[in-house]
Design an enzyme around this catalytic site. Structure first.
Site, PDB file in Angstrom:
ATOM      1  N   PHE A 124       0.849  -1.186   0.000  1.00 29.80           N
ATOM      2  CA  PHE A 124       0.000   0.000   0.000  1.00 29.80           C
ATOM      3  C   PHE A 124       0.888   1.240   0.000  1.00 29.80           C
ATOM      4  CE2 PHE A 124      -4.431   1.334   0.800  1.00 29.80           C
ATOM      5  CZ  PHE A 124      -5.113   0.213   0.364  1.00 29.80           C
ATOM      6  N   GLN A 245      -7.436  14.857   3.373  1.00 29.75           N
ATOM      7  CA  GLN A 245      -6.790  14.021   2.355  1.00 29.75           C
ATOM      8  C   GLN A 245      -7.616  13.932   1.076  1.00 29.75           C
ATOM      9  OE1 GLN A 245      -6.203   9.519   3.032  1.00 29.75           O
ATOM     10  NE2 GLN A 245      -4.176  10.430   3.008  1.00 29.75           N
ATOM     11  N   HIS A 247      -7.952  11.597  -1.943  1.00 31.00           N
ATOM     12  CA  HIS A 247      -7.522  10.278  -2.397  1.00 31.00           C
ATOM     13  C   HIS A 247      -7.224  10.389  -3.888  1.00 31.00           C
ATOM     14  CE1 HIS A 247      -7.329   6.048  -3.277  1.00 31.00           C
ATOM     15  NE2 HIS A 247      -7.473   5.758  -2.001  1.00 31.00           N
ATOM     16  N   LEU A 257     -14.906   5.736  -4.779  1.00 27.38           N
ATOM     17  CA  LEU A 257     -13.496   5.398  -4.557  1.00 27.38           C
ATOM     18  C   LEU A 257     -13.043   4.149  -5.310  1.00 27.38           C
ATOM     19  CD1 LEU A 257     -10.977   6.159  -2.775  1.00 27.38           C
ATOM     20  CD2 LEU A 257     -11.653   4.213  -1.375  1.00 27.38           C
ATOM     21  N   GLU A 260      -6.631   2.172  -3.165  1.00 21.56           N
ATOM     22  CA  GLU A 260      -5.191   2.168  -3.407  1.00 21.56           C
ATOM     23  C   GLU A 260      -4.689   0.732  -3.562  1.00 21.56           C
ATOM     24  OE1 GLU A 260      -3.055   5.298  -1.188  1.00 21.56           O
ATOM     25  OE2 GLU A 260      -2.114   3.590  -0.212  1.00 21.56           O
ATOM     26  N   ARG A 291      -0.501   9.374  -0.309  1.00 19.06           N
ATOM     27  CA  ARG A 291      -1.596   9.954  -1.090  1.00 19.06           C
ATOM     28  C   ARG A 291      -1.421  11.431  -1.408  1.00 19.06           C
ATOM     29  NH1 ARG A 291      -6.405   6.664   2.037  1.00 19.06           N
ATOM     30  NH2 ARG A 291      -5.825   4.690   1.077  1.00 19.06           N
ATOM     31  N   HIS A 357     -11.449  12.724   0.721  1.00 25.71           N
ATOM     32  CA  HIS A 357     -11.611  11.362   1.206  1.00 25.71           C
ATOM     33  C   HIS A 357     -11.604  11.244   2.719  1.00 25.71           C
ATOM     34  CE1 HIS A 357     -11.209   7.025   1.140  1.00 25.71           C
ATOM     35  NE2 HIS A 357     -10.050   7.058   1.757  1.00 25.71           N
ATOM     36  N   ARG A 401      -2.589  10.929   6.205  1.00 24.25           N
ATOM     37  CA  ARG A 401      -2.762   9.553   6.686  1.00 24.25           C
ATOM     38  C   ARG A 401      -2.256   8.557   5.648  1.00 24.25           C
ATOM     39  NH1 ARG A 401      -6.674   5.478   5.888  1.00 24.25           N
ATOM     40  NH2 ARG A 401      -8.140   6.820   4.804  1.00 24.25           N
TER      41      ARG A 401
HETATM   42  C1  LIG Z   1     -14.835   4.659   0.315  1.00 22.10           C
HETATM   43  C2  LIG Z   1     -13.874   4.585   1.465  1.00 22.10           C
HETATM   44  C3  LIG Z   1     -12.921   3.585   1.512  1.00 22.10           C
HETATM   45  C4  LIG Z   1     -12.016   3.517   2.576  1.00 22.10           C
HETATM   46  N1  LIG Z   1     -11.088   2.504   2.612  1.00 22.10           N
HETATM   47  C5  LIG Z   1     -10.260   2.401   3.677  1.00 22.10           C
HETATM   48  C6  LIG Z   1      -9.357   1.305   3.796  1.00 22.10           C
HETATM   49  O1  LIG Z   1      -9.309   0.401   2.969  1.00 22.10           O
HETATM   50  N2  LIG Z   1      -8.541   1.254   4.878  1.00 22.10           N
HETATM   51  C7  LIG Z   1      -8.571   2.221   5.849  1.00 22.10           C
HETATM   52  O2  LIG Z   1      -7.819   2.110   6.810  1.00 22.10           O
HETATM   53  N3  LIG Z   1      -9.434   3.252   5.762  1.00 22.10           N
HETATM   54  C8  LIG Z   1     -10.279   3.363   4.708  1.00 22.10           C
HETATM   55  N4  LIG Z   1     -11.160   4.411   4.645  1.00 22.10           N
HETATM   56  C9  LIG Z   1     -11.293   5.303   5.804  1.00 22.10           C
HETATM   57  C10 LIG Z   1     -12.071   4.584   6.900  1.00 22.10           C
HETATM   58  O3  LIG Z   1     -12.969   3.678   6.340  1.00 22.10           O
HETATM   59  C11 LIG Z   1     -12.835   5.575   7.772  1.00 22.10           C
HETATM   60  O4  LIG Z   1     -11.975   6.565   8.238  1.00 22.10           O
HETATM   61  C12 LIG Z   1     -13.428   4.836   8.968  1.00 22.10           C
HETATM   62  O5  LIG Z   1     -14.178   3.732   8.537  1.00 22.10           O
HETATM   63  C13 LIG Z   1     -14.287   5.739   9.845  1.00 22.10           C
HETATM   64  O6  LIG Z   1     -14.816   4.926  10.866  1.00 22.10           O
HETATM   65  P1  LIG Z   1     -15.562   5.541  12.116  1.00 22.10           P
HETATM   66  O7  LIG Z   1     -15.932   4.409  12.997  1.00 22.10           O
HETATM   67  O8  LIG Z   1     -14.765   6.648  12.678  1.00 22.10           O
HETATM   68  O9  LIG Z   1     -16.865   6.207  11.480  1.00 22.10           O
HETATM   69  P2  LIG Z   1     -17.976   5.649  10.469  1.00 22.10           P
HETATM   70  O10 LIG Z   1     -17.752   4.279  10.034  1.00 22.10           O
HETATM   71  O11 LIG Z   1     -18.126   6.709   9.425  1.00 22.10           O
HETATM   72  O12 LIG Z   1     -19.268   5.638  11.381  1.00 22.10           O
HETATM   73  C14 LIG Z   1     -19.828   6.826  11.908  1.00 22.10           C
HETATM   74  C15 LIG Z   1     -21.030   6.440  12.734  1.00 22.10           C
HETATM   75  O13 LIG Z   1     -21.518   7.597  13.402  1.00 22.10           O
HETATM   76  C16 LIG Z   1     -22.922   7.662  13.268  1.00 22.10           C
HETATM   77  N5  LIG Z   1     -23.316   9.066  13.426  1.00 22.10           N
HETATM   78  C17 LIG Z   1     -22.801  10.168  12.821  1.00 22.10           C
HETATM   79  N6  LIG Z   1     -23.410  11.256  13.279  1.00 22.10           N
HETATM   80  C18 LIG Z   1     -24.309  10.855  14.186  1.00 22.10           C
HETATM   81  C19 LIG Z   1     -25.261  11.522  15.014  1.00 22.10           C
HETATM   82  N7  LIG Z   1     -25.424  12.828  14.992  1.00 22.10           N
HETATM   83  N8  LIG Z   1     -26.036  10.770  15.825  1.00 22.10           N
HETATM   84  C20 LIG Z   1     -25.936   9.411  15.864  1.00 22.10           C
HETATM   85  N9  LIG Z   1     -25.046   8.730  15.113  1.00 22.10           N
HETATM   86  C21 LIG Z   1     -24.246   9.456  14.291  1.00 22.10           C
HETATM   87  C22 LIG Z   1     -23.196   7.077  11.912  1.00 22.10           C
HETATM   88  O14 LIG Z   1     -24.529   6.667  11.798  1.00 22.10           O
HETATM   89  C23 LIG Z   1     -22.216   5.911  11.931  1.00 22.10           C
HETATM   90  O15 LIG Z   1     -22.770   4.820  12.619  1.00 22.10           O
HETATM   91  C24 LIG Z   1     -12.066   4.487   3.595  1.00 22.10           C
HETATM   92  C25 LIG Z   1     -13.031   5.489   3.553  1.00 22.10           C
HETATM   93  C26 LIG Z   1     -13.911   5.551   2.495  1.00 22.10           C
HETATM   94  C27 LIG Z   1     -14.902   6.680   2.459  1.00 22.10           C
END
Ligand SMILES: Cc1cc2nc3c(=O)[nH]c(=O)nc-3n(C[C@H](O)[C@H](O)[C@H](O)COP(=O)(O)OP(=O)(O)OC[C@H]3O[C@@H](n4cnc5c(N)ncnc54)[C@H](O)[C@@H]3O)c2cc1C
Length: 591
Positions: A124, A245, A247, A257, A260, A291, A357, A401
């Site tokens: 990666f 970032q 992407h 997306l 990578e 990135r 991203h 990142r």
């Molecule tokens: C398309 C894509 C591909 C990616 N691929 C990778 C990868 O391969 N490897 C990697 O390391 N990272 C990757 N990333 C980054 C990574 O996936 C994210 O940074 C990470 O998943 C975020 O996780 P989280 O638990 O912080 O939030 P999220 O998974 O975004 O969850 C947020 C939660 O908060 C809840 N929420 C938000 N606001 C409120 C509110 N006001 N009240 C109640 N609930 C709320 C939502 O409903 C959800 O349940 C990728 C990101 C994207 C967009």
């Protein structure tokens, strides 16, 4: 309908976790297994959180396919962060990574396998062996659906541990007492339109990213920065919000997306002359440079007239990997390319552009996830409040990142925050502290103003104006002039956010109300971003300023802390001292 203050329903929990993504559910699992009463709130069904969309992998120096060590992982992360990452937090994360991944394996996460049964790992961006010498295979993958596998595994474990889920509940505001301690949240049950007070001895924000403040984004529509808005309104700082970032490979025109992991498997970027241009910019790592580096190189190619088609994109070629590898390792990527770009990558290259991203900044925390603030040069921890995952700045990602370090951040710090709550709060057996009426009133008044307004600004117009302004003023390359105009453009939208109006006042599943409340959070994130960016007069990681093209370690080896009131800025030094090893001092960043 306006909420009636006296009759507001209340519920009590040991811990309220706002967010059911990877971070929230890794934390809640730790809490529920320890016997605490845990409420997890989510705007959507838990397995629809944005973590489900993560494709490429989760990093850990397992060394299954090439020699590796946590120390090399740490070096890559410090260098990837352009030395803005805190080295104590980075050491903690990289050391914990193998255990955190093995734990997921034991939870039943369906990783891809090598012939000897070990977890499959792919190269990666920015992942190297021996301090930058050559690429290493560190990204543990479940095909190109790693986040999907992770999130479903965590959800099932939480169900078994009896975590209580509040699905389609939107948290609105943090509730604080006069001492500044956090005592829970107000929340809207979308199905009924009812507002509740959820009292908690500890509150954990895990609300994910805010990439939807840009017009072109790889993020889910729910990524509106609610946790950041809640923290900002409650008077807490947001850290390093200038660092976002891009992407390198969003599908041109669609934003979806392309992981990578495609380049990890051997895919390459080409300009209109069919030249593999990354060889010029990053002779050692080429297409697998970090990135920020690859995005700037692509932008440069496009600006200098070497873009493909109408000149606005470059292409990602992977047909040489062969149909079998593409179908086995990158099945969703093929589907996305066919659906969103109308090309089958087994035969033709995919048109791609740098697309917003990930937010490196967020709510500042220590390595236990405790939220920290800063006043008069002193850092203090906030009682009762934690932040984890993308909404937090711990800060392991600094100014940029590395791919697959976010999924790792979720599980390492989700677990660490859960453990910290379990171990350091024996007083949780005690009664809940009483919440001042004024704190509840602040939140209800905010909603009631929206509910009762009979005229004003349309939510979609204001939301679009924020997204257009961010897209125009905060790009891959920035100038001070453009950023300052961005500050003005966003500040001029703030009064419009204060007069949002929607016609449909019905209670049941009223999405107009939810969107309006989301815009009140988006504006805080946009204000923090533009203001923090316009004040950092150097180029570092994802913040590339034409007027100040060099990194300035003398003046800027420090974190920006933005406060909503008066859009005030403060600063905090970067933690250069790791936990046990020697510090990695700043040096020039070539790949
Ligand atoms: C398309 C894509 C591909 C990616 N691929 C990778 C990868 O391969 N490897 C990697 O390391 N990272 C990757 N990333 C980054 C990574 O996936 C994210 O940074 C990470 O998943 C975020 O996780 P989280 O638990 O912080 O939030 P999220 O998974 O975004 O969850 C947020 C939660 O908060 C809840 N929420 C938000 N606001 C409120 C509110 N006001 N009240 C109640 N609930 C709320 C939502 O409903 C959800 O349940 C990728 C990101 C994207 C967009």
């Amino acid at each position: 309908m306006a909420a009636v203050k006296n009759s507001i329903p209340r519920r009590q929990f040991d811990v309220v976790v706002v967010g059911a993504g990877g971070a929230g559910m890794r934390c809640s699992l730790q809490l529920a297994q320890a016997g605490l009463s845990v409420a997890v709130l989510s705007k959507v069904f838990p397995t629809r959180s944005h973590t489900v969309a993560a494709q490429g992998g989760v990093s850990a120096s397992l060394g299954n396919m090439s020699e590796d060590s946590w120390y090399w992982h740490m070096y890559d992360t410090v260098k990837g962060s352009d030395w803005l990452g805190d080295q104590d937090a980075i050491e903690f994360m990289c050391r914990e990574a193998p255990n955190a991944v093995y734990e997921l394996e034991h939870f039943g996460m369906p990783f891809d396998r090598n012939p000897d049964g070990t977890i499959y790992q792919r190269p990666f961006g920015g992942h190297t062996a021996n301090f930058g010498e050559k690429p290493v295979q560190r990204a543990c993958a479940a095909a190109d659906r790693t986040g999907h596998a992770m999130l479903h595994t965590l959800y099932q474990r939480n169900v078994a541990a009896r975590t209580q889920f509040f699905v389609e509940w939107m948290a609105l505001d943090l509730l604080r007492n006069d001492a500044g301690d956090v005592l829970g949240v107000t929340a809207l049950e979308m199905e009924t339109g009812e507002i509740y007070v959820l009292e908690a001895k500890q509150t954990v924000l895990a609300t994910g990213g805010a990439g939807r403040i840009w017009a072109a984004s790889t993020n889910a529509f729910i990524n509106t920065g609610d946790g950041l808005g809640m923290a900002a309104r409650a008077g807490f700082p947001l850290q390093d919000m200038e660092f976002w970032q891009f992407h390198p490979t969003g599908v041109a025109g669609a934003g979806v997306l392309i992981t990578e992991g495609v380049r990890g498997e051997g895919g390459i970027l080409l300009n209109k002359d069919g030249e593999r241009f990354m060889e010029r910019y990053a002779p050692t790592l080429k297409d697998l440079a970090p990135r920020d580096f690859v995005s700037r190189s692509m932008d440069q190619e496009i600006k200098e007239g070497r873009g493909c088609g109408d000149g606005s994109y470059v292409v990602l070629k992977l047909d040489h990997l062969g149909a079998e590898t593409i179908q086995k390792r990158l099945p969703s990527i093929r589907e996305i390319a066919i659906k969103f770009a109308n090309v089958d990558p087994i035969k033709d290259p995919i048109p791609v552009v740098p697309t917003i991203h990930y937010q490196m900044g967020g709510i500042p925390t220590n390595i236990y996830g405790q939220v920290v603030s800063v006043a008069n040069g002193q850092t203090t921890t906030v009682n009762g409040l934690y932040a984890i995952g993308e909404c937090a700045a711990t800060s392991v990602h600094g100014a940029n990142r590395l791919g697959t370090n976010s999924l790792l951040d979720l599980i390492v710090f989700g677990r660490s925050a859960g453990n910290h709550i379990v171990e350091s709060h024996p007083e949780r057996q005690h009664a809940h502290q009483s919440i001042p009426e004024s704190a509840i009133d602040f939140s209800l008044d905010r909603v009631n103003k929206l509910e009762t307004r009979t005229d004003g600004e349309k939510t979609s117009d204001v939301g679009n104006a924020i997204r257009v302004a961010m897209q125009h003023h905060c790009g891959v390359f920035r100038t001070l002039d453009l950023l300052n105009k961005g500050v003005d453009a966003i500040e001029s939208l703030a009064p419009q956010v204060d007069s949002l109006y929607f016609k449909d006042k019905s209670k049941v599943f009223n999405t107009a109300r939810i969107e309006a409340l989301e815009v009140t959070n988006m504006i805080e994130v946009a204000r923090a971003t533009t203001k923090s960016a316009a004040n950092r007069t150097e180029s570092r990681g994802a913040h590339a300023l034409n007027d100040h093209p060099d990194r300035d370690d003398v003046n800027w080896l420090r974190h920006t802390m933005w406060f909503s009131e008066g859009s005030r800025l403060d600063y905090k030094p970067v933690q250069m001292k790791p936990l046990t090893v020697e510090s990695f001092p700043p040096k020039s960043r070539t790949f």
